[in-house]
Write a protein that holds these residues in place. Structure first.
Motif, mmCIF file in Angstrom:
data_model
loop_
_atom_site.group_PDB
_atom_site.id
_atom_site.type_symbol
_atom_site.label_atom_id
_atom_site.label_comp_id
_atom_site.label_asym_id
_atom_site.label_seq_id
_atom_site.Cartn_x
_atom_site.Cartn_y
_atom_site.Cartn_z
ATOM 1 N N ALA A 190 0.837 -1.204 0.000
ATOM 2 C CA ALA A 190 0.000 0.000 0.000
ATOM 3 C C ALA A 190 0.870 1.252 0.000
ATOM 4 O O ALA A 190 0.593 2.222 -0.720
ATOM 5 N N ASP A 191 1.930 1.229 0.791
ATOM 6 C CA ASP A 191 2.846 2.365 0.838
ATOM 7 C C ASP A 191 3.542 2.552 -0.513
ATOM 8 O O ASP A 191 3.659 3.672 -1.007
ATOM 9 N N LEU A 192 3.976 1.454 -1.111
ATOM 10 C CA LEU A 192 4.631 1.524 -2.420
ATOM 11 C C LEU A 192 3.676 2.088 -3.475
ATOM 12 O O LEU A 192 4.085 2.887 -4.322
ATOM 13 N N ALA A 193 2.412 1.722 -3.411
ATOM 14 C CA ALA A 193 1.420 2.213 -4.377
ATOM 15 C C ALA A 193 1.215 3.727 -4.269
ATOM 16 O O ALA A 193 0.788 4.365 -5.237
ATOM 17 N N ALA A 194 1.526 4.297 -3.109
ATOM 18 C CA ALA A 194 1.362 5.735 -2.907
ATOM 19 C C ALA A 194 2.583 6.539 -3.364
ATOM 20 O O ALA A 194 2.570 7.762 -3.311
ATOM 21 N N LYS A 195 3.624 5.845 -3.817
ATOM 22 C CA LYS A 195 4.842 6.521 -4.279
ATOM 23 C C LYS A 195 4.846 6.589 -5.802
ATOM 24 O O LYS A 195 4.147 5.854 -6.479
ATOM 25 N N HIS A 196 5.673 7.483 -6.333
ATOM 26 C CA HIS A 196 5.737 7.678 -7.776
ATOM 27 C C HIS A 196 7.017 7.133 -8.399
ATOM 28 O O HIS A 196 7.012 6.720 -9.556
ATOM 29 N N VAL A 197 8.095 7.173 -7.640
ATOM 30 C CA VAL A 197 9.407 6.821 -8.173
ATOM 31 C C VAL A 197 10.120 5.928 -7.177
ATOM 32 O O VAL A 197 9.943 6.061 -5.966
#
Length: 135
Positions: A53-60
């Protein structure tokens, strides 16, 4: 408000590590699992659902490889936002999860890759302030 798409792939190479900066959306399921395994190997209590979930909220993500191999030995995630601060548009860089296998601590490849990424974004809007925040 999210700034434009992040499509570039940048590479930084140093003595023992090679860095590649890619859009999180370009990560394969296998690469995401590899990232989770690396986090779990270095930190206690890393829950898969929360990690993804945290990774999905990042862009790069800046991926760190053992030089000359496909072996992932570290990474750092970044979220980008364009916001209004005190009436002025600014670009915000939020650093997220970061992990490097202990054998590679002390190398400057991640810092160089992050600096290069920030500079590439700054050059798109040279008069827009940039702020870096840790999550």
């Amino acid at each position: 408000m999210r700034p434009g798409p992040v499509q570039e792939q940048q590479q930084v190479v140093s003595m023992g590590l090679q860095a590649r900066t890619v859009a999180c959306t370009s990560l394969s399921a296998a690469r995401r699992q590899e990232m989770l395994a690396l986090m779990q190997g270095c930190y206690d209590g890393v829950e898969p659902a929360r990690f993804f979930a945290d990774l999905a909220a990042k862009h790069v993500v800046i991926l760190l490889y053992k030089r000359g191999t496909p072996e992932l030995v570290g990474f750092s995630t970044v979220r980008l936002e364009d916001e209004q601060v005190a009436g002025r548009r600014v670009t915000l860089f939020f650093s997220g999860d970061t992990v490097i296998q202990p054998a590679y601590w002390g190398q400057k490849t991640l810092q160089a890759a992050f600096g290069r990424f920030v500079l590439s974004r700054k050059l798109r809007h040279p008069f827009r302030p940039c702020l870096w925040l840790l999550l």
